[in-house]
Design an enzyme around this catalytic site. Structure first.
Site, PDB file in Angstrom:
ATOM      1  CG  PHE A 149    -102.098  57.212 -46.970  1.00  0.00           C
ATOM      2  CD1 PHE A 149    -102.705  56.668 -45.648  1.00  0.00           C
ATOM      3  CD2 PHE A 149    -102.466  56.487 -48.160  1.00  0.00           C
ATOM      4  CE1 PHE A 149    -103.773  55.585 -45.789  1.00  0.00           C
ATOM      5  CE2 PHE A 149    -103.366  55.307 -48.176  1.00  0.00           C
ATOM      6  CZ  PHE A 149    -103.986  54.900 -47.141  1.00  0.00           C
ATOM      7  CE  LYS A 173     -93.698  62.797 -52.725  1.00  0.00           C
ATOM      8  NZ  LYS A 173     -95.054  63.161 -52.000  1.00  0.00           N
ATOM      9  CD  GLU A 176     -99.684  63.156 -52.334  1.00  0.00           C
ATOM     10  OE1 GLU A 176     -98.423  62.677 -52.042  1.00  0.00           O
ATOM     11  OE2 GLU A 176    -100.295  62.694 -53.507  1.00  0.00           O
ATOM     12  CB  SER A 226    -100.174  52.153 -55.240  1.00  0.00           C
ATOM     13  OG  SER A 226     -99.651  53.263 -56.134  1.00  0.00           O
ATOM     14  CB  CYS A 281     -98.358  46.866 -47.354  1.00  0.00           C
ATOM     15  SG  CYS A 281     -96.908  46.926 -46.187  1.00  0.00           S
ATOM     16  CD  GLU A 382    -102.910  47.325 -51.819  1.00  0.00           C
ATOM     17  OE1 GLU A 382    -102.767  48.150 -52.567  1.00  0.00           O
ATOM     18  OE2 GLU A 382    -102.094  46.793 -50.894  1.00  0.00           O
TER      19      GLU A 382
END
Ligand code: NAD
Length: 482
Positions: A149, A173, A176, A226, A281, A382
Site C-alpha cells: 500500500f 494486482k 487492496e 511484508s 521500507c 518493524e
C-alpha cells in the site's frame, strides 16, 4: 460506493466477486471505495488474455515497444498532479510526497527504455569446424506484479516498464488498500495505445494472490510487501516453478556520529524517520548515537519532530499525513505501549498530537523513545509508523555489530564528516542500501533496490541495471552449422 475496476484486454470491467475490502481516505477516516474479492475465473481470464497478447507482443520490435513507453512517460508527466492527488486521497501522504512517488515511477519508465537495450546477445564463430554459437535473451511470457500500500505508483513501476519493454506482458494486482492510483494509470496506459492485454490490472487481496501463484501461465512474480507474505509468495511461487523477486519488511538504523554536521543534516534525518508517516521500507527507525553526542542529537531531533504539522496531505503546510488504517494506528500505538512496558523512556508521545481538524483521521504524531536497549522490541521489529528509538552505542564498531544482528537488511545510514567512518560503515554494515549523509537511501531507477536478509527473497532485485533485465528475460543458446 465506487467499486475499483479491473482493466483487462483494454477494457475496464467491474469484477463479479462481492465487495470485500474498503478503501479509505485515511485523513478523514472515511470510506471512499470498495474492492471486490478476486474470483479465480476472472483472474485466470486476465492471465489467459495476457498470455495470448504476449505471443504477439514479443514479436513487436523492441524499438516500437519502447515508443509505447515514451508515450506513457509523457502522459504520466502531464497527469502528475492528478495522479498525486489520488495517491494522497487513498494513502494519506502529503501531496509533495505523492508527487515524489509518481516521479520515481516515471524515472523507472525512462530507465526501462534504456535497460532494454542491454539484451544485446553474444556470439562466437567457429566454436567447432563450421559451427557458430549464439546466446540471445528472450522474453518469457506473463509476469505478475503484486504491490504493497505504501508506494501505490512507484512500486508497480519498479517492474512493469521493464517487463513490457523486454517483450513480456504483465498482470498487476495493487494493494487492496490503495488501488485507485493504478486504476487511474490504466487510463493512461490505454491512451498510450498499448495493445490489448499487454498490461492488465486485477484486484483483490490474498485470494487474488493465490490464484496468480497457482496459474501455470504466470512465469514470474514481482512482489513487494511484508516479510511473512513475501516468504509465502516466494515459497509458493518457486514451488510452482515461477521465478520470484520479493521485497520485504525492514528495520533501518541511522547513525549520527559526533563529527556529523548536525545542523546541516537535521531536516534530512527527520525526513528519514517521519517522511511518509514512517510507512516507508527505507524509513529510519533506530537512531544510534555515541554517549558524547547523544544529548545534543536528541535535543535537536526532538525540537524538529515536535514542530511537524499533522494534517490532510492536500493542504499546504502539512508535514505529515495519517497512517493507512485505524488497525495499523492501533498496532503502532501498541508498539508504544510495549516500549514503555519494556523500560524505554518516551520523550515525545505522538498519541498526544492528533489532528484537531480531522478527528476521525488515523493520525499519530511523531514519537521518540530514548535509551532503547538491545533485546527490546522497539530495537528489533518493524513498526512502520512515526516512532523513533534512540540507542547509544559504545563506538562505531559496536554500532555496526548491533545493526548486523538485525534479521533485516534493507538500509542503514551514517551521518559523518569523516571519510574513514563512512568507509568503515559502508563496508561493515550488512544492508543492501547504505546512506552516507542521506537519510533515505533510495537507489535511483537505474540502480537495483538492494534489500538483503529477511528484507528480500530471491536473487534479482527490483529496478534497473542488470537485475530486471535478467529477471524478465531468459537465455537461449543457438548452435548453427551451415
Ligand atoms: P502486505 O504484505 O500486507 O501486502 C502486500 C501485498 O500482498 C498486497 O498486494 C496484499 O494484497 C497481498 N497480501 C496480503 N496478505 C497476503 C497473504 N496472506 N497472502 C498473499 N498475499 C497477501 O504489505 P503492506 O502492508 O501492503 O506493505 C507494507 C510492508 O511492505 C512493510 O513491511 C514494508 O516494509 C514492506 N515494503 C517493502 C519494500 C521493499 O522494497 N523491501 C518496499 C515497500 C514496502
Amino acid at each position: 460506493m465506487k467499486s475499483i475496476m479491473n482493466y483487462v484486454n483494454g477494457k475496464f470491467e467491474e469484477g463479479d466477486g462481492k465487495e470485500k475490502y474498503e478503501v479509505f481516505n485515511p485523513a478523514f477516516g472515511k470510506k471512499i471505495a470498495a474492492v471486490r474479492e478476486g474470483r479465480r475465473r476472472e483472474i485466470d481470464g486476465a492471465i489467459d488474455d495476457a498470455h495470448d497478447a504476449q505471443l504477439k507482443w514479443q514479436r513487436v520490435p523492441i524499438s516500437d515497444r519502447i515508443k509505447y513507453l515514451f508515450r506513457l512517460e509523457n502522459l504520466l508527466w502531464n497527469n502528475l498532479d492528478k495522479i498525486a492527488e489520488v495517491t494522497t486521497i487513498e494513502h494519506g501522504k502529503t501531496f509533495e510526497e505523492s508527487k515524489g512517488d509518481v516521479v520515481r515511477a516515471i524515472q523507472n519508465v525512462e530507465s526501462a527504455a534504456a535497460a532494454s537495450y542491454q539484451i544485446m546477445g553474444k556470439s562466437n564463430k567457429q566454436i567447432a569446424t563450421g559451427i557458430d554459437e549464439e546466446l540471445v535473451r528472450v522474453p518469457l511470457g506473463v509476469f505478475a506484479v503484486i504491490s504493497p500500500f505504501n508506494f501505490p505508483v512507484m512500486i508497480p513501476f519498479w517492474f512493469l516498464p521493464y517487463a513490457v519493454a523486454l517483450g513480456n506482458t504483465v498482470v498487476i494486482k495493487p494493494s487492496e488498500k490503495t488501488p485507485m492510483s493504478m486504476e487511474m494509470i490504466m487510463n493512461l496506459i490505454s491512451e498510450a495505445g498499448f495493445p490489448e492485454g499487454v498490461i492488465q490490472q486485477i484486484n483483490g487481496g490474498k485470494e487474488a494472490v493465490d490464484y496468480i501463484l497457482e496459474n501455470k501461465k504466470v512465469v514470474g512474480v514481482s512482489f513487494v510487501g511484508s516479510t511473512p507474505v513475501a516468504e509465502y509468495v516466494y515459497k509458493k511461487g518457486t514451488s510452482n516453478k515461477k521465478r520470484v523477486q520479493g521485497g520485504a519488511s525492514a528495520k533501518n538504523y541511522v547513525m549520527v556520529m559526533p563529527d556529523a554536521d548536525l545542523e546541516g543534516s537535521i531536516n534530512n534525518i527527520i525526513g528519514s524517520f517521519y517522511g511518509n508517516a514512517g510507512e516507508r521500507c527505507l524509513a529510519g527507525s533506530v537512531l544510534v548515537t555515541l554517549d558524547e553526542n547523544h544529548d545534543r542529537v536528541l535535543k535537536a531531533f526532538k525540537k524538529k519532530a515536535a514542530e511537524l504539522k499533522l494534517g490532510y496531505g492536500m493542504e499546504s503546510g502539512t508535514d505529515m499525513g495519517p497512517l493507512i488504517r485505524k488497525e495499523h494506528l492501533e498496532r503502532v500505538e501498541n508498539y508504544i505501549d510495549i516500549g514503555i512496558e519494556e523500560g524505554g523512556k518516551i520523550v515525545l508521545d505522538g498519541r498526544m498530537s492528533r489532528s484537531a481538524k480531522y478527528p476521525k483521521g488515523f493520525f499519530l504524531g511523531p514519537s521518540i523513545f530514548d535509551r532503547v536497549e538491545e533485546g527490546m522490541t522497539l530495537m528489533n521489529e518493524e513498526i512502520f509508523g512515526p516512532v523513533a528509538s534512540f540507542y547509544t552505542a559504545e563506538s562505531l564498531d559496536d554500532a555496526i555489530e548491533v545493526m548486523n544482528k538485525s534479521r533485516y537488511g534493507n538500509a542503514s545510514t551514517i551521518y559523518t564528516t569523516s571519510g574513514l567512518n563512512a568507509r568503515k560503515f559502508s563496508e561493515g554494515v550488512d544492508a543492501g542500501n547504505i546512506g552516507v549523509n542521506v537519510g533515505v537511501a533510495a537507489p535511483i531507477a537505474f540502480y537495483p533496490f538492494s534489500g538483503r536478509k529477511d528484507s528480500f527473497f530471491g536473487d534479482l532485485h527490483p529496478q534497473g541495471g542488470d537485475d530486471n533485465v535478467l529477471f524478465f528475460t531468459e537465455r537461449k543458446v543457438i548452435i548453427s552449422k551451415w
